[in-house]
Design an enzyme around this catalytic site. Sequence first.
Site, PDB file in Angstrom:
ATOM      1  N   ASP A  10      56.513  49.218   7.709  1.00 37.70           N
ATOM      2  CA  ASP A  10      57.129  49.132   9.031  1.00 37.70           C
ATOM      3  C   ASP A  10      57.638  47.707   9.229  1.00 37.70           C
ATOM      4  OD1 ASP A  10      54.879  47.545   9.600  1.00 37.70           O
ATOM      5  OD2 ASP A  10      53.884  49.103  10.773  1.00 37.70           O
ATOM      6  N   ALA A  11      58.061  47.380  10.437  1.00 38.34           N
ATOM      7  CA  ALA A  11      58.639  46.058  10.714  1.00 38.34           C
ATOM      8  C   ALA A  11      57.649  44.923  10.490  1.00 38.34           C
ATOM      9  CB  ALA A  11      59.173  46.016  12.148  1.00 38.34           C
TER      10      ALA A  11
END
Length: 134
Positions: free
Chosen positions: A28-29
């Site tokens: 994810d980020a």
Amino acid sequence: MLDPAAAAGPLADGEFRFPVRVYYEDTDAGGIVYHANYLRFAERARTETLRRLGIDQSRLRDEHGVVFIVRRCAIDYRAPAHLDDALEIRTRMTGWRGAAIEAEQTVHRQGEDEALVALELTIACVNARGRPVR
């Protein structure tokens, strides 16, 4: 290019170990493995485990019209894996009954005993109509 199946270890005491590297696309980020990607890692490891056991899924499908599907999956997320981690998916088939296979899988950082993720699965063997078959 490394072939993960070739790098994977043999079945030792009924356990198969499959190496996985965490890539940017898996995260994810924040650089943490996205939760659903553990299912992808586990699927690859189960497929290679079956190969090592001499079960060719393509041949089963083509010659007998039989495929394996996940019937049940319970996941316990214990600690995160991160970008660039070298992981090891450990697979153990724990039961063979009728039209189902029971399996346990754990995800570890390579060289570590502590599981990051634990999965318990029931895999069903079904025909083209989705009916259970032995």
